[in-house]
Scaffold this motif. Structure first.
Motif, PDB file in Angstrom:
ATOM      1  N   TYR A 191      78.997 -41.988  42.138  1.00 37.40           N
ATOM      2  CA  TYR A 191      78.573 -40.592  42.201  1.00 37.40           C
ATOM      3  C   TYR A 191      79.165 -39.867  43.408  1.00 37.40           C
ATOM      4  O   TYR A 191      79.574 -38.713  43.310  1.00 37.40           O
ATOM      5  CB  TYR A 191      77.045 -40.477  42.235  1.00 37.40           C
ATOM      6  CG  TYR A 191      76.388 -40.480  40.878  1.00 37.40           C
ATOM      7  CD1 TYR A 191      76.691 -39.507  39.927  1.00 37.40           C
ATOM      8  CD2 TYR A 191      75.450 -41.440  40.539  1.00 37.40           C
ATOM      9  CE1 TYR A 191      76.076 -39.496  38.694  1.00 37.40           C
ATOM     10  CE2 TYR A 191      74.831 -41.444  39.303  1.00 37.40           C
ATOM     11  CZ  TYR A 191      75.149 -40.466  38.383  1.00 37.40           C
ATOM     12  OH  TYR A 191      74.540 -40.454  37.152  1.00 37.40           O
ATOM     13  N   VAL A 192      79.202 -40.527  44.557  1.00 37.38           N
ATOM     14  CA  VAL A 192      79.763 -39.909  45.765  1.00 37.38           C
ATOM     15  C   VAL A 192      81.225 -39.545  45.533  1.00 37.38           C
ATOM     16  O   VAL A 192      81.651 -38.414  45.768  1.00 37.38           O
ATOM     17  CB  VAL A 192      79.616 -40.826  47.000  1.00 37.38           C
ATOM     18  CG1 VAL A 192      80.496 -40.345  48.149  1.00 37.38           C
ATOM     19  CG2 VAL A 192      78.175 -40.886  47.447  1.00 37.38           C
ATOM     20  N   HIS A 193      81.995 -40.512  45.066  1.00 33.11           N
ATOM     21  CA  HIS A 193      83.431 -40.258  44.857  1.00 33.11           C
ATOM     22  C   HIS A 193      83.655 -39.196  43.786  1.00 33.11           C
ATOM     23  O   HIS A 193      84.515 -38.322  43.945  1.00 33.11           O
ATOM     24  CB  HIS A 193      84.163 -41.555  44.513  1.00 33.11           C
ATOM     25  CG  HIS A 193      84.240 -42.496  45.664  1.00 33.11           C
ATOM     26  ND1 HIS A 193      85.020 -42.261  46.767  1.00 33.11           N
ATOM     27  CD2 HIS A 193      83.609 -43.665  45.903  1.00 33.11           C
ATOM     28  CE1 HIS A 193      84.880 -43.245  47.630  1.00 33.11           C
ATOM     29  NE2 HIS A 193      84.020 -44.110  47.137  1.00 33.11           N
ATOM     30  N   GLY A 194      82.884 -39.259  42.719  1.00 29.42           N
ATOM     31  CA  GLY A 194      83.014 -38.243  41.674  1.00 29.42           C
ATOM     32  C   GLY A 194      82.665 -36.856  42.185  1.00 29.42           C
ATOM     33  O   GLY A 194      83.334 -35.879  41.857  1.00 29.42           O
ATOM     34  N   THR A 195      81.622 -36.789  42.998  1.00 30.06           N
ATOM     35  CA  THR A 195      81.187 -35.498  43.532  1.00 30.06           C
ATOM     36  C   THR A 195      82.243 -34.891  44.450  1.00 30.06           C
ATOM     37  O   THR A 195      82.588 -33.719  44.326  1.00 30.06           O
ATOM     38  CB  THR A 195      79.850 -35.651  44.297  1.00 30.06           C
ATOM     39  OG1 THR A 195      78.866 -36.167  43.401  1.00 30.06           O
ATOM     40  CG2 THR A 195      79.376 -34.319  44.847  1.00 30.06           C
ATOM     41  N   ASN A 245      85.903 -29.272  39.339  1.00 31.24           N
ATOM     42  CA  ASN A 245      85.148 -28.392  38.458  1.00 31.24           C
ATOM     43  C   ASN A 245      83.730 -28.255  39.004  1.00 31.24           C
ATOM     44  O   ASN A 245      83.027 -29.244  39.187  1.00 31.24           O
ATOM     45  CB  ASN A 245      85.137 -28.995  37.046  1.00 31.24           C
ATOM     46  CG  ASN A 245      84.364 -28.153  36.068  1.00 31.24           C
ATOM     47  OD1 ASN A 245      83.157 -28.039  36.176  1.00 31.24           O
ATOM     48  ND2 ASN A 245      85.075 -27.581  35.116  1.00 31.24           N
ATOM     49  N   LYS A 246      83.316 -27.007  39.262  1.00 35.70           N
ATOM     50  CA  LYS A 246      82.018 -26.761  39.898  1.00 35.70           C
ATOM     51  C   LYS A 246      80.851 -27.314  39.073  1.00 35.70           C
ATOM     52  O   LYS A 246      79.944 -27.931  39.621  1.00 35.70           O
ATOM     53  CB  LYS A 246      81.824 -25.267  40.118  1.00 35.70           C
ATOM     54  CG  LYS A 246      80.531 -24.933  40.823  1.00 35.70           C
ATOM     55  CD  LYS A 246      80.372 -23.453  41.070  1.00 35.70           C
ATOM     56  CE  LYS A 246      79.040 -23.200  41.743  1.00 35.70           C
ATOM     57  NZ  LYS A 246      78.816 -21.797  41.998  1.00 35.70           N
ATOM     58  N   GLU A 247      80.884 -27.109  37.769  1.00 38.13           N
ATOM     59  CA  GLU A 247      79.787 -27.576  36.925  1.00 38.13           C
ATOM     60  C   GLU A 247      79.694 -29.101  36.923  1.00 38.13           C
ATOM     61  O   GLU A 247      78.608 -29.676  37.015  1.00 38.13           O
ATOM     62  CB  GLU A 247      79.938 -27.061  35.488  1.00 38.13           C
ATOM     63  CG  GLU A 247      79.698 -25.568  35.345  1.00 38.13           C
ATOM     64  CD  GLU A 247      80.907 -24.722  35.722  1.00 38.13           C
ATOM     65  OE1 GLU A 247      82.033 -25.253  35.773  1.00 38.13           O
ATOM     66  OE2 GLU A 247      80.708 -23.516  35.979  1.00 38.13           O
ATOM     67  N   VAL A 248      80.840 -29.754  36.822  1.00 36.96           N
ATOM     68  CA  VAL A 248      80.859 -31.217  36.848  1.00 36.96           C
ATOM     69  C   VAL A 248      80.376 -31.718  38.201  1.00 36.96           C
ATOM     70  O   VAL A 248      79.579 -32.659  38.287  1.00 36.96           O
ATOM     71  CB  VAL A 248      82.277 -31.759  36.533  1.00 36.96           C
ATOM     72  CG1 VAL A 248      82.353 -33.253  36.768  1.00 36.96           C
ATOM     73  CG2 VAL A 248      82.678 -31.406  35.106  1.00 36.96           C
ATOM     74  N   ARG A 249      80.834 -31.075  39.276  1.00 36.60           N
ATOM     75  CA  ARG A 249      80.420 -31.468  40.625  1.00 36.60           C
ATOM     76  C   ARG A 249      78.908 -31.350  40.784  1.00 36.60           C
ATOM     77  O   ARG A 249      78.264 -32.227  41.357  1.00 36.60           O
ATOM     78  CB  ARG A 249      81.145 -30.621  41.665  1.00 36.60           C
ATOM     79  CG  ARG A 249      80.851 -31.042  43.098  1.00 36.60           C
ATOM     80  CD  ARG A 249      81.706 -30.336  44.142  1.00 36.60           C
ATOM     81  NE  ARG A 249      81.855 -28.910  43.948  1.00 36.60           N
ATOM     82  CZ  ARG A 249      82.964 -28.297  43.487  1.00 36.60           C
ATOM     83  NH1 ARG A 249      84.022 -29.007  43.186  1.00 36.60           N
ATOM     84  NH2 ARG A 249      83.011 -26.993  43.348  1.00 36.60           N
ATOM     85  N   GLU A 250      78.328 -30.285  40.251  1.00 39.95           N
ATOM     86  CA  GLU A 250      76.881 -30.097  40.352  1.00 39.95           C
ATOM     87  C   GLU A 250      76.125 -31.165  39.570  1.00 39.95           C
ATOM     88  O   GLU A 250      75.101 -31.684  40.038  1.00 39.95           O
ATOM     89  CB  GLU A 250      76.492 -28.701  39.887  1.00 39.95           C
ATOM     90  CG  GLU A 250      76.905 -27.615  40.868  1.00 39.95           C
ATOM     91  CD  GLU A 250      76.644 -26.205  40.359  1.00 39.95           C
ATOM     92  OE1 GLU A 250      76.120 -26.047  39.237  1.00 39.95           O
ATOM     93  OE2 GLU A 250      76.970 -25.255  41.103  1.00 39.95           O
TER      94      GLU A 250
END
Length: 81
Positions: free
Chosen positions: A21-25, A30-35
């Motif tokens: 999750y940390v690396h993906g964030t 993409n803002k929506e994916v990051r959120e």
């Protein structure tokens, strides 16, 4: 398997999930994916805390309180190096 071993293994799994999750964030453009990933990270961190507390409450993981003189000794040593 004992309860202790199951909880310890589960904690390792949760910690690995947190890393994903940390690396993906931080890598998401993409803002929506990051959120979504950030929300998942927060939920998984809460879950990790619950599993950790379960280990501590069952005396499967012992937390030693360190006195301030021991902390200062390490700080002084690090400052000298």
């Amino acid at each position: 398997m004992t309860s202790e071993l199951l909880l310890q293994n589960y904690l390792l799994l949760v910690k690995s999930t947190i890393e994903v999750y940390v690396h993906g964030t931080i890598e998401s453009s993409n803002k929506e994916v990051r959120e979504i990933l950030h929300d998942g990270l927060n939920e998984t961190l809460k879950h990790q805390e619950n599993v950790y507390n379960e280990l501590v409450n069952n005396n499967y993981y012992v937390v030693d309180n360190i006195n301030s003189s021991a902390i200062n000794k390490v700080i002084n040593k690090l400052n000298k190096d």
